[in-house]
Every structure is written in structure tokens, then in C-alpha cells.
Design a protein around this motif. Structure first.
Motif, PDB file in Angstrom:
ATOM      1  N   ASN A   1      64.243 -30.896  25.282  1.00 26.13           N
ATOM      2  CA  ASN A   1      62.873 -30.372  25.245  1.00 26.13           C
ATOM      3  C   ASN A   1      62.815 -28.863  25.021  1.00 26.13           C
ATOM      4  OD1 ASN A   1      61.844 -32.950  25.820  1.00 26.13           O
ATOM      5  ND2 ASN A   1      62.152 -32.641  28.036  1.00 26.13           N
ATOM      6  N   ASN A   2      63.968 -28.258  24.773  1.00 25.01           N
ATOM      7  CA  ASN A   2      63.992 -26.800  24.676  1.00 25.01           C
ATOM      8  C   ASN A   2      64.091 -26.298  23.238  1.00 25.01           C
ATOM      9  OD1 ASN A   2      63.966 -26.467  27.526  1.00 25.01           O
ATOM     10  ND2 ASN A   2      66.158 -26.923  27.580  1.00 25.01           N
ATOM     11  N   PHE A   3      64.992 -26.901  22.463  1.00 26.02           N
ATOM     12  CA  PHE A   3      65.266 -26.369  21.126  1.00 26.02           C
ATOM     13  C   PHE A   3      65.374 -27.507  20.128  1.00 26.02           C
ATOM     14  CE2 PHE A   3      67.328 -23.688  24.308  1.00 26.02           C
ATOM     15  CZ  PHE A   3      66.695 -22.481  24.071  1.00 26.02           C
ATOM     16  N   SER A   4      65.089 -27.163  18.866  1.00 30.47           N
ATOM     17  CA  SER A   4      65.256 -28.115  17.759  1.00 30.47           C
ATOM     18  C   SER A   4      65.969 -27.410  16.619  1.00 30.47           C
ATOM     19  CB  SER A   4      63.905 -28.654  17.287  1.00 30.47           C
ATOM     20  OG  SER A   4      63.117 -27.612  16.724  1.00 30.47           O
ATOM     21  N   LEU A   5      66.476 -28.178  15.659  1.00 27.65           N
ATOM     22  CA  LEU A   5      67.240 -27.640  14.526  1.00 27.65           C
ATOM     23  C   LEU A   5      66.666 -28.197  13.237  1.00 27.65           C
ATOM     24  CD1 LEU A   5      71.003 -27.142  14.219  1.00 27.65           C
ATOM     25  CD2 LEU A   5      69.889 -28.540  12.501  1.00 27.65           C
ATOM     26  N   LYS A   6      66.556 -27.301  12.244  1.00 26.17           N
ATOM     27  CA  LYS A   6      66.103 -27.709  10.922  1.00 26.17           C
ATOM     28  C   LYS A   6      67.147 -27.292   9.902  1.00 26.17           C
ATOM     29  CE  LYS A   6      62.558 -26.971   7.403  1.00 26.17           C
ATOM     30  NZ  LYS A   6      61.353 -26.203   7.020  1.00 26.17           N
ATOM     31  N   ASP A   7      67.687 -28.286   9.151  1.00 23.98           N
ATOM     32  CA  ASP A   7      68.661 -28.001   8.102  1.00 23.98           C
ATOM     33  C   ASP A   7      67.922 -27.455   6.883  1.00 23.98           C
ATOM     34  OD1 ASP A   7      70.634 -27.988   6.148  1.00 23.98           O
ATOM     35  OD2 ASP A   7      71.670 -29.696   7.044  1.00 23.98           O
ATOM     36  N   ASN A   8      68.289 -26.251   6.454  1.00 25.49           N
ATOM     37  CA  ASN A   8      67.609 -25.602   5.320  1.00 25.49           C
ATOM     38  C   ASN A   8      68.143 -26.055   3.973  1.00 25.49           C
ATOM     39  OD1 ASN A   8      66.056 -24.067   7.133  1.00 25.49           O
ATOM     40  ND2 ASN A   8      67.690 -22.526   7.291  1.00 25.49           N
ATOM     41  N   ARG A   9      69.170 -26.920   3.957  1.00 24.48           N
ATOM     42  CA  ARG A   9      69.769 -27.461   2.726  1.00 24.48           C
ATOM     43  C   ARG A   9      70.352 -26.376   1.817  1.00 24.48           C
ATOM     44  NH1 ARG A   9      68.613 -32.760   2.437  1.00 24.48           N
ATOM     45  NH2 ARG A   9      66.860 -33.541   3.686  1.00 24.48           N
ATOM     46  N   ASP A  10      70.670 -25.248   2.389  1.00 23.19           N
ATOM     47  CA  ASP A  10      71.357 -24.192   1.637  1.00 23.19           C
ATOM     48  C   ASP A  10      72.556 -23.676   2.425  1.00 23.19           C
ATOM     49  OD1 ASP A  10      70.060 -22.937   3.674  1.00 23.19           O
ATOM     50  OD2 ASP A  10      69.116 -21.374   2.453  1.00 23.19           O
ATOM     51  N   SER A  11      73.183 -24.587   3.177  1.00 20.11           N
ATOM     52  CA  SER A  11      74.333 -24.271   4.029  1.00 20.11           C
ATOM     53  C   SER A  11      73.952 -23.384   5.204  1.00 20.11           C
ATOM     54  CB  SER A  11      75.468 -23.609   3.222  1.00 20.11           C
ATOM     55  OG  SER A  11      75.981 -24.517   2.276  1.00 20.11           O
ATOM     56  N   THR A  12      72.646 -23.406   5.570  1.00 17.57           N
ATOM     57  CA  THR A  12      72.189 -22.724   6.780  1.00 17.57           C
ATOM     58  C   THR A  12      71.249 -23.650   7.533  1.00 17.57           C
ATOM     59  OG1 THR A  12      70.267 -21.682   5.728  1.00 17.57           O
ATOM     60  CG2 THR A  12      72.361 -20.462   5.659  1.00 17.57           C
ATOM     61  N   ALA A  13      70.997 -23.348   8.790  1.00 12.85           N
ATOM     62  CA  ALA A  13      70.072 -24.111   9.611  1.00 12.85           C
ATOM     63  C   ALA A  13      69.324 -23.154  10.514  1.00 12.85           C
ATOM     64  CB  ALA A  13      70.805 -25.168  10.434  1.00 12.85           C
ATOM     65  N   SER A  14      68.057 -23.493  10.814  1.00 11.04           N
ATOM     66  CA  SER A  14      67.210 -22.664  11.661  1.00 11.04           C
ATOM     67  C   SER A  14      67.056 -23.318  13.020  1.00 11.04           C
ATOM     68  CB  SER A  14      65.835 -22.456  11.016  1.00 11.04           C
ATOM     69  OG  SER A  14      65.969 -21.816   9.756  1.00 11.04           O
ATOM     70  N   ILE A  15      67.104 -22.505  14.071  1.00 11.97           N
ATOM     71  CA  ILE A  15      66.945 -22.980  15.443  1.00 11.97           C
ATOM     72  C   ILE A  15      65.538 -22.607  15.892  1.00 11.97           C
ATOM     73  CG2 ILE A  15      67.901 -22.950  17.771  1.00 11.97           C
ATOM     74  CD1 ILE A  15      69.810 -23.984  15.613  1.00 11.97           C
TER      75      ILE A  15
END
Length: 763
Positions: A500-514
Motif C-alpha cells: 500500500n506504499n509504493f508502486s512501479l511503472k515500467d517506462n519501456r526504455d530500460s527505466t522504471a518510475s517509483i
């Protein structure tokens, strides 16, 4: 020379007019310099017309040299020079004459100045003040070319006679140079003076006064004249033909031979440029110039072959790049020479088919895997067999081996591309002479390393971060080579996929956002969060790894500027100064003293204050700890104890503080209810307390075990009501909270009863 006073007459007829003039009439006095006679030189005589010759007049002389060089006879006025004079030291002297009364020293005439000039004689020869002189003139200069001007000086008087009139002449340096008699200008006297034949000339110039006539004085000086170079000589090769030789085993760039053209000129005038102008070896050889020796250097441009061609011819030209237009007619300023080069036979080493080799091999390939093959051949007529080897210094760790017969290269152990992706070795082919070739072996990549975070830094997050905010963008690296269109994918580990604290999004450019999912983070509740993230490289075979992202909660200001993330206790620095240590120790000693004083005061306060007066029992608490039998127990207390506490235990304690000791009451018979009137007892004690001016106003609790006779309130003891069949309901105590839980358990249950032996107090 005499000084006279003149009188003139004029005016109307029959009238005599007098015009008063100065008492002194004088002319300039002269004295010859360098006079060496035995007697002083008479310079002149001063005479005043008021002097009647009776000796009453006294002449006085003052000014330059008066009394030392010039003396005056005070009676006659004759002036003599007592010393030899030099005009070059001082040309004239200014003196002042005056006639005074001999007796009274009173001036008879005003003072008057006159000049004594020193007459010049020719006693100084001419001098060249700046000699010796140095001059330069170009070689091959025309006749009459000015070289330089010399000037002499004469200290004699140029306005008197010919003592300072100078004439110049040349004593040495003819017939090459001449000098103008009046000006002292030196000029060339011969044409085509060649520097290469003679470079320096020593010339002597004389200056003579008296116009050069007999008896004049003279002085000389030296002039060193140097001929400067001009480009008047073309270059010249000492030989017309230069034989040279070269072995066929020489490599391009090696020197074959040297030659040089001679040019006697200097500097840029003697500079010679060289070039190949003709010959059948122009494609096989090249020419350069040695910058230090200025020689033409013939070098091998391509390898020669004895079996193909055994001799070459070259024609070299040497020329001056700087030609003086004045001497173009003396050209041409160049020369040519022929070079004949013979090729010598040599036993040549084997030759590799390729200048270098590049092979590829899979990493982790087993020992003995074939890498590639090199091939060399013998170009000699004998065509001897070739043997191969790998020099150990090019393969120190012995990754590879080579077959000495056929040049096959194999691995000696598995290779790791991440440790070393290129291996550069050399292979030698040997006949009698040896030849080497470079072999480059590239280790091909296999996807055998998992990806990992590019950086391992902590993520700092504010406590007041808003939900949905990106707090970090993570990236990954992989020791393996990334294939075309290959990229990293990111996902949360399964155990935290639904946190319930954090989520991750794959940016599809070899990076991901938290991203942050909620608000209300607090360092006091939890200051560090660990978020495991899976990274996949999508290679073949695919490799993945779980990396933990550390998120630290920080305190921030209103602008989200981080103020503090430190959750560790503050530690004093180890290096404290002596003054700081002394201050800390002093504080500790003061604190200990305060604690000791406080404890002493507490102990003093806890000591009971004994009251000896029988009447001072109005504000005391009587405690007891004997067990009673309830309302019917008449043996617990004696009213006499209340009337006279001193009879109970011998002293009366202070009751304004909590007593430390409890004094048990003596068991005794309970007095009858009608033995004492309690109401009268209480009123008596109240009256005594009110009338006592020395008693402090303490708050007191009076505890009595006798309820009194005829009490309308009845019994206040809760014990009696419990032991009887009472209809009181104590269930409301359950709602009073945990502090009244024990009372609720005691009185809220109908079945509970009080047994003998329980502690109880009547109040």
C-alpha cells in the motif's frame, strides 16, 4: 691696464658743465694658460681717479680665485696670477674690485666687476670618445658605399686659432676603405669585396688638429669592419654520381644513403632544398632533409626484390630557395647529381598471407575449441617449410595454443567476455629468419550475467509527499552486451506486489518510475522502506535479478527541501579539547552535588516531627494495620487512644507528611458506647485548635473507629453492606474504565463475599 675716471665739459658758452661718470673704466684682462715662468704673471692694474698717490686708498679684490689664484697689491692695484691656469678646466674668472679708505675702510667708489679670460694654447690632442668602433657592410658592395662615421673631439678652444680644427685620415685599411677628411665618414674603396675570400678588416683612422699642419696634435682609433653575406654563390654537389646499395630485406622507411650540396653562403643564403627530379626509382624511394645537418636523405619507400629488379637510378636537384635579384645574372642557383642504387640479395623470412587476422570465439567455449588458422609461405626459391609459434609475452596467461605445422589456433581453457573481451596475440612463422603477424581474437558474448541497478544510492522521500508523486527513476546495467532492440524490464517482487506504499511503472526504455500510493509517512513510525524490484534483461537465455531499493523518510520544509534524514543517535565527536572535557566534568560534579543535597533534604523531611504536648493531637493521622472483624468488632480501637495518643506509643508524630512507619494499635477492650460523649470530645478539640496561636494551619485527616451514639447517617462502611443482603447495584462501575475495574470486580458480582482475614479500613 689702467682704469681712469674721465671728465667732460659742455653746455652754454661761458658755463662749465660737469657730467659725473663711473669711477672705474676697465677692459677684459687676459692671461695665457699653462704659464710656467718663475714669477707670477701680471694680469693688469686697477686705478681709481680719487687715488692721489698718498697711500690713503686701499684696493680690495673679491670673487672667483681672489686671494688664491689672483692677488692684488692694495696700494698700487696690480693684479698677479700666482698659479698655472688651464683653460680646459675653467675658461674665465669673474672678479670684483673696490677702492676703500685705508683708515676707515669706507668705500670710496662703488664695487665693479671685471672678467679675467684664460687664453688658449694647443695643449690637447683630439680624442675618439667611443672607440674602438665596429661596422658591417654587405659583400660585393659598390665603391663609395658608406660604412660608418667616426668623430673625434678636441678640448682646445675652437674659437681661438686652429687648435681645435680637425682633419681625418686613414692609416691602415687601404686600399679597401677610405675616409673623408672633414666628416670622418668611412667608405668602401674597392669593388667586389668577397666575404668568402675575406670577412673582416681592421682599419685605423687618425684625427689631427691645427688643420692637419705640421706641429698639430693627433689621436687614432680602430674600426673593425665585417663583410656581411649575400647570396652570391650557387649550391654545388661535390660528386656528379653517388653510388648506393640496399638489401631486399629492408623495410620501408629505412635509410639508403645521404648526399649534400656545398654552398659557402651563410644562413638562408646558404640554404639548399633537395628534390627528386627523374629516375626509374622514384616510386620505390623517397627523399627527405635532415634538419640538423641539411643533408638529403634517401629512404626506402617500398620494399625492393632482388629477383625482380636489381638496380635503380635517381636524379637529385639542389637549389637555393632565397635568391638575391641583384645577383640573378650570376646564376643559376641550383645543381644536379645522379644516384645509382643497387639491390642486394637476402634470405627473406616467411610471409603471411594476410597482414593481420581477426577471429571470434564463444565465451565459455570448452578447451580445445578451434579459433582460426594463420598461414605463411617462404618466398625464396628453396621454399623451406614454415613452423608457427605464439610468443609467450603476447599470451602471458596462455589462453591459446597453435599447431606448429599448420597454424591452427585453439583455446586452452574457457574464456570470459566480461573479464576480457579482446585478446591480441602474435604468431611467429620461422624458417631461418622469422616473421610475425598480429592475431586479434574477439570473445563473443553469452548472456550469463544478470542485470543490476545502475546506482545503489538511497532514495530520500519527504514525510509530506503527495500520493502519485514519482520519487525515483531507476535504471539498470548489464555486464553482457545488449543485443539490438534488447532492453530491461522492471516489476515489483511478488511479495510486495500489492503493498500500500509504493508502486512501479515500467517506462519501456530500460527505466522504471517509483510512485507513492499514500500519504502520511512518518519517520517516527517507520523511517526506512525496502522495496525489492525484479529486473529482466530479455536476453537469450533471459537473466533476471532482484535488487532492493532503499527508501528513507526525511523531514522537509514547506518547499519540500530536505532538512534531516538522520535517524541515528547523535554521537559526540571523538576529538574533544581539554577545555571541553573540563567543562563536562564540572557539570557532572555540580549535578552530583545537587542530587546529594536533594536526597539529604528529603531524608530530613521524612524524619517525624515529635509533638510532646498532650493537647496537640488535632491534626494527626493515626494509622493501624491490625485486622478487624467488621462492624461488630469492638476490640479494634480504644477511644482513649484518640484522647491521649501519647499513651499509645509514647510520642506524637507529625501528620502533615506521609508517615514512614506504621504503629500498630494495642488490642484492648472496646469501651461502651455510652462511656464517652464523642460529640463533646470533638467540640472540645475544635475549640482548643481554634484558640492555639502557635499551631500551623495543617490539613488533617482524623480517623475514628467509633461512629457515635445515635448517628443519623448510619454506618459508612462498605464492608457491612457487602456482608449483608443489600439491594445496592454496583454494575455501573463497569463503565468507569480500567481504573475502577478492581472495584467493579469486587462489588459488581452478587456471588462474591468477604471472608475474615481481608484487610479493611473504616473511614
Amino acid at each position: 691696464m689702467s682704469l681712469h675716471r674721465h671728465r667732460q665739459r659742455g653746455g652754454k658758452e661761458g658755463q662749465v658743465l660737469y657730467r659725473s661718470k663711473r669711477g672705474w673704466v676697465w677692459n677684459q684682462f687676459f692671461v695665457i694658460e699653462e704659464y710656467t715662468g718663475p714669477d707670477p704673471v701680471l694680469v693688469g692694474r686697477l686705478h681709481s681717479d680719487v687715488d692721489s698717490g698718498n697711500g690713503n686708498i686701499k684696493y680690495i679684490l673679491s670673487g672667483e680665485g681672489a686671494g688664491t689664484i689672483f692677488v692684488i697689491d692694495d696700494k698700487t692695484g696690480n693684479i698677479h696670477a700666482t698659479k698655472t691656469l688651464d683653460r680646459e678646466e675653467q675658461a674665465q674668472y669673474t672678479l670684483t674690485a673696490q677702492a676703500v679708505d685705508r683708515d676707515t675702510n669706507k668705500p670710496l667708489e662703488p664695487p665693479s666687476e671685471f672678467i679675467v679670460k684664460v687664453q688658449d694654447i694647443n695643449d690637447n690632442p683630439p680624442e675618439f670618445l667611443h672607440g674602438p668602433y665596429y661596422a658591417r657592410v654587405p659583400e660585393m658592395s659598390n665603391v663609395g658605399t658608406s660604412v660608418m662615421q667616426v668623430t673625434a673631439t678636441d678640448a682646445d678652444d675652437p674659437t681661438y686659432g686652429n687648435s681645435a680644427r680637425l682633419v681625418y685620415s686613414i692609416l691602415q685599411g687601404q686600399p679597401y676603405f677610405s675616409v673623408e677628411p672633414q666628416t670622418g665618414i668611412i667608405r668602401t674603396a674597392l669593388p667586389n669585396m668577397d666575404r668568402e675570400a675575406r670577412q673582416e678588416y681592421d682599419v685605423v683612422i687618425q684625427a689631427k688638429d691645427m688643420g692637419g699642419h705640421m706641429g698639430g696634435l693627433s689621436g687614432t682609433t680602430e674600426v673593425k669592419i665585417t663583410l656581411t653575406d649575400v647570396n652570391d654563390n650557387p649550391p654545388k654537389f661535390p660528386q656528379s654520381v653517388y653510388p648506393m646499395s640496399v638489401s631486399e630485406d629492408k623495410v620501408p622507411g629505412e635509410e639508403v644513403g645521404r648526399l649534400k650540396a656545398k654552398d659557402p653562403d651563410l644562413g638562408d643564403n646558404g640554404l639548399v632544398n633537395y628534390r627528386l627530379v627523374d629516375g626509374d626509382g622514384m616510386n620505390m624511394f623517397e627523399l627527405s632533409v635532415d634538419s640538423e645537418t641539411r643533408e638529403a636523405v634517401i629512404k626506402l619507400k617500398k620494399m625492393v626484390d632482388f629477383e625482380t629488379k636489381r638496380s635503380y637510378t635517381l636524379k637529385v636537384e639542389g637549389s637555393n630557395p632565397h635568391v638575391d635579384p641583384q645577383f640573378l645574372a650570376w646564376g643559376p642557383y641550383k645543381d644536379e647529381a645522379t644516384i645509382k642504387i643497387s639491390v642486394e640479395d637476402a634470405d627473406e623470412p616467411p610471409v603471411f598471407v594476410a597482414p593481420s587476422y581477426t577471429f571470434e570465439v564463444e565465451e565459455n567455449a570448452p578447451e580445445g575449441t578451434l579459433v582460426g588458422r594463420v598461414h605463411a609461405k617462404d618466398t625464396d626459391v628453396a621454399n623451406n617449410p614454415v613452423r608457427y609459434m605464439i610468443p609467450r609475452y603476447t599470451d602471458v596467461e596462455q589462453f591459446f595454443a597453435i599447431n606448429t605445422e599448420d597454424g591452427m589456433i585453439t583455446t586452452m581453457r574457457p574464456l570470459d567476455r566480461e573479464t576480457q573481451n579482446w585478446h591480441n596475440i602474435s604468431v611467429s612463422a620461422t624458417e631461418i629468419a622469422s616473421l610475425g603477424v598480429r592475431v586479434n581474437i574477439k570473445v563473443k558474448d553469452v548472456n550469463d550475467n544478470p542485470p543490476e541497478f545502475a546506482t545503489n544510492n538511497e532514495v530520500l522521500m519527504c514525510e509530506s509527499v503527495a500520493p502519485g508523486k514519482v520519487i525515483e527513476t531507476v535504471s539498470a546495467v548489464d555486464k553482457d552486451e545488449m543485443a539490438h532492440r534488447q532492453h530491461f524490464t522492471f516489476s515489483l517482487a511478488p511479495e510486495v506486489a500489492h503493498n500500500n506504499n509504493f508502486s512501479l511503472k515500467d517506462n519501456r526504455d530500460s527505466t522504471a518510475s517509483i510512485y507513492v500510493l499514500r500519504k502520511g509517512f512518518s519517520r517516527l513510525t517507520q523511517d526506512v522502506y525496502y522495496l525489492p524490484i525484479e529486473i529482466n534483461d530479455n536476453g537469450f537465455p533471459a537473466m533476471s535479478s532482484t535488487n532492493t531499493l532503499t527508501i528513507r523518510v526525511c523531514s522537509c520544509d514547506s518547499k519540500n527541501t530536505i532538512l534531516s534524514c538522520n535517524v541515528e543517535p547523535y554521537v559526540l565527536p571523538a576529538g574533544l579539547s581539554t577545555g571541553a572535557l573540563i567543562a563536562i566534568l564540572a557539570c557532572i560534579v555540580i549535578l552530583l552535588a545537587i542530587v546529594v543535597l536533594f536526597v539529604a533534604l528529603r531524608r530530613q523531611k521524612k524524619e517525624p516531627l515529635i509533638v510532646f504536648e498532650e493537647e496537640d493531637i488535632r491534626e494527626n493521622i493515626i494509622t493501624y494495620d491490625d485486622e478487624g472483624g467488621g462492624e461488630e468488632d469492638t476490640e479494634a480501637f480504644d477511644i482513649a487512644t484518640l484522647q491521649n495518643p501519647d499513651g499509645a506509643n509514647g510520642f506524637l508524630p507529625r501528620k502533615d507528611i506521609k508517615p514512614e512507619l506504621q504503629y500498630p494499635l494495642r488490642p484492648g477492650g472496646r469501651p461502651a458506647a455510652n462511656s464517652v460523649d464523642v460529640d463533646d470530645f470533638i467540640k472540645t478539640r475544635i475549640a482548643e485548635a481554634d484558640s492555639d496561636p502557635t499551631a500551623p494551619p495543617y490539613d488533617s485527616i482524623q480517623i475514628y473507629g467509633y461512629e457515635g451514639r445515635g448517628s443519623l447517617a448510619g454506618s459508612l462502611s462498605s464492608l457491612e453492606s457487602v456482608t449483608t443482603e443489600s439491594d445496592l447495584d454496583y454494575d455501573y462501575l463497569q463503565s468507569w474504565g480500567p481504573r475502577f475495574k478492581k472495584l467493579a470486580d469486587l462489588y459488581g458480582t452478587k456471588d462474591c463475599s468477604i471472608h475474615d482475614g481481608d484487610d479493611g479500613e473504616d473511614s
